[in-house]
Design a protein around this motif. Structure first.
Motif, PDB file in Angstrom:
ATOM      1  N   ILE A 130       0.832  -1.207   0.000  1.00  0.00           N
ATOM      2  CA  ILE A 130       0.000   0.000   0.000  1.00  0.00           C
ATOM      3  C   ILE A 130       0.864   1.255   0.000  1.00  0.00           C
ATOM      4  O   ILE A 130       0.576   2.234  -0.695  1.00  0.00           O
ATOM      5  CB  ILE A 130      -0.945  -0.008   1.216  1.00  0.00           C
ATOM      6  N   ALA A 131       1.944   1.240   0.789  1.00  0.00           N
ATOM      7  CA  ALA A 131       2.803   2.419   0.887  1.00  0.00           C
ATOM      8  C   ALA A 131       3.414   2.777  -0.461  1.00  0.00           C
ATOM      9  O   ALA A 131       3.422   3.945  -0.867  1.00  0.00           O
ATOM     10  CB  ALA A 131       3.905   2.180   1.923  1.00  0.00           C
ATOM     11  N   VAL A 132       3.924   1.775  -1.166  1.00  0.00           N
ATOM     12  CA  VAL A 132       4.513   2.040  -2.482  1.00  0.00           C
ATOM     13  C   VAL A 132       3.448   2.480  -3.471  1.00  0.00           C
ATOM     14  O   VAL A 132       3.638   3.402  -4.274  1.00  0.00           O
ATOM     15  CB  VAL A 132       5.257   0.790  -2.993  1.00  0.00           C
ATOM     16  N   MET A 133       2.273   1.814  -3.425  1.00  0.00           N
ATOM     17  CA  MET A 133       1.193   2.149  -4.347  1.00  0.00           C
ATOM     18  C   MET A 133       0.656   3.554  -4.107  1.00  0.00           C
ATOM     19  O   MET A 133       0.257   4.260  -5.044  1.00  0.00           O
ATOM     20  CB  MET A 133       0.055   1.137  -4.199  1.00  0.00           C
ATOM     21  N   MET A 134       0.639   3.990  -2.828  1.00  0.00           N
ATOM     22  CA  MET A 134       0.086   5.304  -2.498  1.00  0.00           C
ATOM     23  C   MET A 134       0.836   6.423  -3.193  1.00  0.00           C
ATOM     24  O   MET A 134       0.246   7.436  -3.584  1.00  0.00           O
ATOM     25  CB  MET A 134       0.127   5.530  -0.986  1.00  0.00           C
ATOM     26  N   ILE A 135       2.138   6.258  -3.371  1.00  0.00           N
ATOM     27  CA  ILE A 135       2.930   7.289  -4.028  1.00  0.00           C
ATOM     28  C   ILE A 135       2.441   7.487  -5.454  1.00  0.00           C
ATOM     29  O   ILE A 135       2.184   8.617  -5.907  1.00  0.00           O
ATOM     30  CB  ILE A 135       4.421   6.920  -4.002  1.00  0.00           C
ATOM     31  N   ALA A 136       2.263   6.372  -6.190  1.00  0.00           N
ATOM     32  CA  ALA A 136       1.765   6.449  -7.562  1.00  0.00           C
ATOM     33  C   ALA A 136       0.324   6.951  -7.598  1.00  0.00           C
ATOM     34  O   ALA A 136      -0.064   7.736  -8.474  1.00  0.00           O
ATOM     35  CB  ALA A 136       1.865   5.078  -8.223  1.00  0.00           C
ATOM     36  N   SER A 247      -3.673  14.070   4.383  1.00  0.00           N
ATOM     37  CA  SER A 247      -4.274  12.819   4.848  1.00  0.00           C
ATOM     38  C   SER A 247      -3.618  11.625   4.175  1.00  0.00           C
ATOM     39  O   SER A 247      -3.296  10.622   4.826  1.00  0.00           O
ATOM     40  CB  SER A 247      -5.782  12.819   4.562  1.00  0.00           C
ATOM     41  N   GLY A 248      -3.403  11.741   2.857  1.00  0.00           N
ATOM     42  CA  GLY A 248      -2.722  10.662   2.153  1.00  0.00           C
ATOM     43  C   GLY A 248      -1.299  10.472   2.629  1.00  0.00           C
ATOM     44  O   GLY A 248      -0.807   9.337   2.742  1.00  0.00           O
ATOM     45  N   LEU A 249      -0.625  11.581   2.941  1.00  0.00           N
ATOM     46  CA  LEU A 249       0.745  11.500   3.449  1.00  0.00           C
ATOM     47  C   LEU A 249       0.780  10.781   4.794  1.00  0.00           C
ATOM     48  O   LEU A 249       1.641   9.923   5.033  1.00  0.00           O
ATOM     49  CB  LEU A 249       1.336  12.901   3.574  1.00  0.00           C
ATOM     50  N   ALA A 250      -0.160  11.112   5.686  1.00  0.00           N
ATOM     51  CA  ALA A 250      -0.205  10.459   6.995  1.00  0.00           C
ATOM     52  C   ALA A 250      -0.494   8.970   6.854  1.00  0.00           C
ATOM     53  O   ALA A 250       0.089   8.139   7.572  1.00  0.00           O
ATOM     54  CB  ALA A 250      -1.277  11.127   7.868  1.00  0.00           C
ATOM     55  N   TYR A 251      -1.377   8.616   5.923  1.00  0.00           N
ATOM     56  CA  TYR A 251      -1.697   7.200   5.680  1.00  0.00           C
ATOM     57  C   TYR A 251      -0.475   6.459   5.145  1.00  0.00           C
ATOM     58  O   TYR A 251      -0.194   5.322   5.539  1.00  0.00           O
ATOM     59  CB  TYR A 251      -2.860   7.113   4.702  1.00  0.00           C
ATOM     60  N   LEU A 252       0.267   7.119   4.266  1.00  0.00           N
ATOM     61  CA  LEU A 252       1.494   6.529   3.723  1.00  0.00           C
ATOM     62  C   LEU A 252       2.521   6.294   4.826  1.00  0.00           C
ATOM     63  O   LEU A 252       3.098   5.205   4.935  1.00  0.00           O
ATOM     64  CB  LEU A 252       2.061   7.456   2.644  1.00  0.00           C
ATOM     65  N   VAL A 253       2.758   7.301   5.657  1.00  0.00           N
ATOM     66  CA  VAL A 253       3.727   7.172   6.752  1.00  0.00           C
ATOM     67  C   VAL A 253       3.279   6.093   7.742  1.00  0.00           C
ATOM     68  O   VAL A 253       4.096   5.324   8.259  1.00  0.00           O
ATOM     69  CB  VAL A 253       3.922   8.530   7.460  1.00  0.00           C
ATOM     70  N   CYS A 257       5.446   2.855   8.900  1.00  0.00           N
ATOM     71  CA  CYS A 257       5.735   2.550  10.317  1.00  0.00           C
ATOM     72  C   CYS A 257       5.211   1.174  10.699  1.00  0.00           C
ATOM     73  O   CYS A 257       5.825   0.469  11.512  1.00  0.00           O
ATOM     74  CB  CYS A 257       5.119   3.622  11.215  1.00  0.00           C
ATOM     75  N   CYS A 258       4.090   0.784  10.123  1.00  0.00           N
ATOM     76  CA  CYS A 258       3.545  -0.551  10.391  1.00  0.00           C
ATOM     77  C   CYS A 258       4.517  -1.627   9.927  1.00  0.00           C
ATOM     78  O   CYS A 258       4.716  -2.643  10.606  1.00  0.00           O
ATOM     79  CB  CYS A 258       2.198  -0.706   9.689  1.00  0.00           C
ATOM     80  N   VAL A 259       5.131  -1.423   8.771  1.00  0.00           N
ATOM     81  CA  VAL A 259       6.143  -2.362   8.288  1.00  0.00           C
ATOM     82  C   VAL A 259       7.297  -2.450   9.283  1.00  0.00           C
ATOM     83  O   VAL A 259       7.826  -3.538   9.556  1.00  0.00           O
ATOM     84  CB  VAL A 259       6.659  -1.922   6.901  1.00  0.00           C
ATOM     85  N   ARG A 260       7.669  -1.319   9.843  1.00  0.00           N
ATOM     86  CA  ARG A 260       8.790  -1.265  10.782  1.00  0.00           C
ATOM     87  C   ARG A 260       8.473  -1.972  12.096  1.00  0.00           C
ATOM     88  O   ARG A 260       9.313  -2.686  12.664  1.00  0.00           O
ATOM     89  CB  ARG A 260       9.129   0.207  11.050  1.00  0.00           C
ATOM     90  N   LEU A 300      -8.315  21.172  11.537  1.00  0.00           N
ATOM     91  CA  LEU A 300      -9.073  20.013  11.077  1.00  0.00           C
ATOM     92  C   LEU A 300      -8.151  18.941  10.498  1.00  0.00           C
ATOM     93  O   LEU A 300      -8.204  17.775  10.896  1.00  0.00           O
ATOM     94  CB  LEU A 300     -10.096  20.448  10.022  1.00  0.00           C
ATOM     95  N   PHE A 301      -7.266  19.330   9.575  1.00  0.00           N
ATOM     96  CA  PHE A 301      -6.490  18.333   8.841  1.00  0.00           C
ATOM     97  C   PHE A 301      -5.266  17.849   9.600  1.00  0.00           C
ATOM     98  O   PHE A 301      -4.905  16.662   9.485  1.00  0.00           O
ATOM     99  CB  PHE A 301      -6.081  18.899   7.473  1.00  0.00           C
ATOM    100  N   LEU A 302      -4.623  18.704  10.365  1.00  0.00           N
ATOM    101  CA  LEU A 302      -3.464  18.237  11.115  1.00  0.00           C
ATOM    102  C   LEU A 302      -3.874  17.218  12.179  1.00  0.00           C
ATOM    103  O   LEU A 302      -3.139  16.272  12.469  1.00  0.00           O
ATOM    104  CB  LEU A 302      -2.722  19.420  11.739  1.00  0.00           C
ATOM    105  N   THR A 303      -5.067  17.417  12.755  1.00  0.00           N
ATOM    106  CA  THR A 303      -5.569  16.417  13.697  1.00  0.00           C
ATOM    107  C   THR A 303      -6.042  15.171  12.961  1.00  0.00           C
ATOM    108  O   THR A 303      -5.865  14.046  13.439  1.00  0.00           O
ATOM    109  CB  THR A 303      -6.722  16.995  14.538  1.00  0.00           C
ATOM    110  N   HIS A 304      -6.645  15.364  11.780  1.00  0.00           N
ATOM    111  CA  HIS A 304      -7.094  14.207  10.993  1.00  0.00           C
ATOM    112  C   HIS A 304      -5.912  13.355  10.540  1.00  0.00           C
ATOM    113  O   HIS A 304      -6.084  12.149  10.281  1.00  0.00           O
ATOM    114  CB  HIS A 304      -7.904  14.686   9.786  1.00  0.00           C
ATOM    115  N   MET A 305      -4.739  13.942  10.464  1.00  0.00           N
ATOM    116  CA  MET A 305      -3.552  13.146  10.124  1.00  0.00           C
ATOM    117  C   MET A 305      -3.305  12.069  11.183  1.00  0.00           C
ATOM    118  O   MET A 305      -2.828  10.972  10.864  1.00  0.00           O
ATOM    119  CB  MET A 305      -2.327  14.061   9.984  1.00  0.00           C
ATOM    120  N   ILE A 306      -3.621  12.367  12.444  1.00  0.00           N
ATOM    121  CA  ILE A 306      -3.496  11.351  13.497  1.00  0.00           C
ATOM    122  C   ILE A 306      -4.447  10.196  13.223  1.00  0.00           C
ATOM    123  O   ILE A 306      -4.096   9.014  13.368  1.00  0.00           O
ATOM    124  CB  ILE A 306      -3.789  11.979  14.885  1.00  0.00           C
ATOM    125  N   VAL A 307      -5.681  10.537  12.804  1.00  0.00           N
ATOM    126  CA  VAL A 307      -6.668   9.512  12.478  1.00  0.00           C
ATOM    127  C   VAL A 307      -6.156   8.618  11.351  1.00  0.00           C
ATOM    128  O   VAL A 307      -6.220   7.385  11.429  1.00  0.00           O
ATOM    129  CB  VAL A 307      -8.007  10.162  12.073  1.00  0.00           C
TER     130      VAL A 307
END
Length: 407
Positions: A130-136, A247-253, A257-260, A300-307
């Motif tokens: 998912i992380a690699v795909m999210m970039i594309a 939001s997409g950036l937070a999901y990617l990160v 981190c999950c892989v790590r 709104l969005f900086l907190t949604h990044m946590i979500v």
């Protein structure tokens, strides 16, 4: 193998997002209302949903490779039809069949990962793909816009069709069959039997609901976000697009981190870590709304990044748990997950748009995210049993060899 998993997963969603910038041009070219042109996207999502419910069980019966090649072959043929469509109904129909074929890669990648890796590594591998795909995927609307501006909207379909053909050929030459013969011979009952076994398992339903409800958080916020930022906050659509990218950036990160973290933690521990962040971020946005702070997009969005960071942990490991209940029916399980995610996700998007468009504050939308976060937690609390023993590789291999495959 990782590259093949990424491209087969991403070819369908990238095809979806590349066309979005060209929708106004489609409406102008065919002299149609924009809502009719929008059907090239909405029916595409319907095709993605139903295809996963069909292709997953077929792969359990006939193998991953032949079903994958047949599906992507259909995508290539439908892409050719899209490239030379003379009317908008022809284009809409071709896009529907394009989705039917392209979704095969989405459902098959999860099943192949489960075929190749032990239970505790499935979540990490899904996160990595998912992380690699999210970039594309994040770059695909930009690519679609540049193609439409420079060469016309048909160029988008030329590129998608050529890419589909390359992916199909790569899979034909380099992807071996991953379905284990012994496991498939044991399952032997087909879609009905596999579905009955899966749906009788409270654990499977728990993981399934956790994964699906977590995905609905994304759809709900995506549906209501434009109305909140543009209508309620008086910002431009371009500014909304820039903020939504966070939001997409937070999901990617989160996936990275999950892989790590995955090698040192169990699936359940990673899910609960994600649930805590998901619920905490959603509650913070409710607090900001009640105090009037998140009338500014930054709050709104900086907190949604946590979500979204926590959501990555919940979805990848929820999928890993669901796929591991009956490994010989991983295709059927993956199809159920994809169907519920995409099929009901479109309704959540509509509901989010209603919440954002009919209220003068983002609080109702934020409350909806809190409720969905609680739904994920409830699925884990009431349906997934607590482990009282440490699961070893030997126990996993033994369970996978049993008829039930229940861990």
């Amino acid at each position: 193998m990782l590259l093949l998993l990424v491209v087969m997963t991403g070819i369908a969603p990238i095809s979806l997002y590349m066309l979005v910038p060209a929708l106004p041009e489609l409406a102008r070219t065919f002299d149609a209302d924009i809502s009719i042109a929008q059907m090239t996207v909405s029916l595409y999502m319907v095709g993605l949903a139903f295809s996963q419910l069909i292709m997953g069980p077929l792969s359990d019966k006939f193998g991953r490779r032949p079903v994958l090649l047949a599906g992507l072959g259909l995508m290539v043929i439908a892409g050719i039809g899209s490239s030379f469509a003379l009317t908008l109904p022809q284009l809409i129909a071709a896009r529907f069949f394009q989705a039917l074929g392209g979704a095969t890669g989405m459902v098959m990648s999860r099943a192949i990962i489960r075929d190749l890796y032990p239970r505790e590594r499935v979540g990490a591998m899904i996160s990595l793909v998912i992380a690699v795909m999210m970039i594309a995927q994040m770059l695909s609307p930009l690519a679609g816009g540049l193609l439409e501006t420079g060469f016309g909207w048909r160029a988008i379909f030329y590129v998608v069709t050529a890419s589909s053909l390359v992916v199909t050929l790569a899979i034909a030459f380099f992807l071996p069959e991953t379905r284990r013969r012994a496991a498939s011979d044991v399952s032997g009952g087909g879609f009905i039997a596999d579905s009955r076994v899966l749906l009788r398992s409270r654990t499977f339903i728990g993981y399934l609901l956790c994964y699906v409800v977590a995905s609905w958080i994304i759809f709900t916020f995506a549906g209501g976000g434009p109305y909140v930022v543009v209508t309620q906050m008086g910002r431009t659509s371009a500014e909304y697009g820039a903020w939504f990218a966070t939001s997409g950036l937070a999901y990617l990160v989160g996936n990275l981190c999950c892989v790590r973290f995955a090698p040192r933690r169990t699936i359940e521990q990673l899910i609960w870590f994600g649930l805590a962040l998901q619920f905490g971020g959603a509650m913070l946005n409710v607090v900001w709304g009640l105090t009037g702070l998140n009338q500014n997009p930054a709050w709104l969005f900086l907190t949604h990044m946590i979500v979204m960071f926590g959501n990555a942990f919940v979805m990848s490991n929820g999928a890993a748990g669901a796929l591991s209940i009956r490994p010989q029916a991983a295709g059927t399980a993956s199809g159920m997950m994809g169907f519920l995610q995409m099929g009901l996700g479109s309704l959540c998007s509509q509901f989010g748009a209603w919440l954002g468009g009919h209220f003068a504050t983002p609080v109702p939308l934020n409350i909806a995210l809190v409720v969905l976060s609680c739904g994920c937690a409830a699925a884990m609390i009431f349906l997934v049993p607590r482990r009282k023993v440490v699961v070893t590789e030997e126990m996993i291999e033994k369970a996978e060899g049993e008829e039930s495959g229940l861990l």
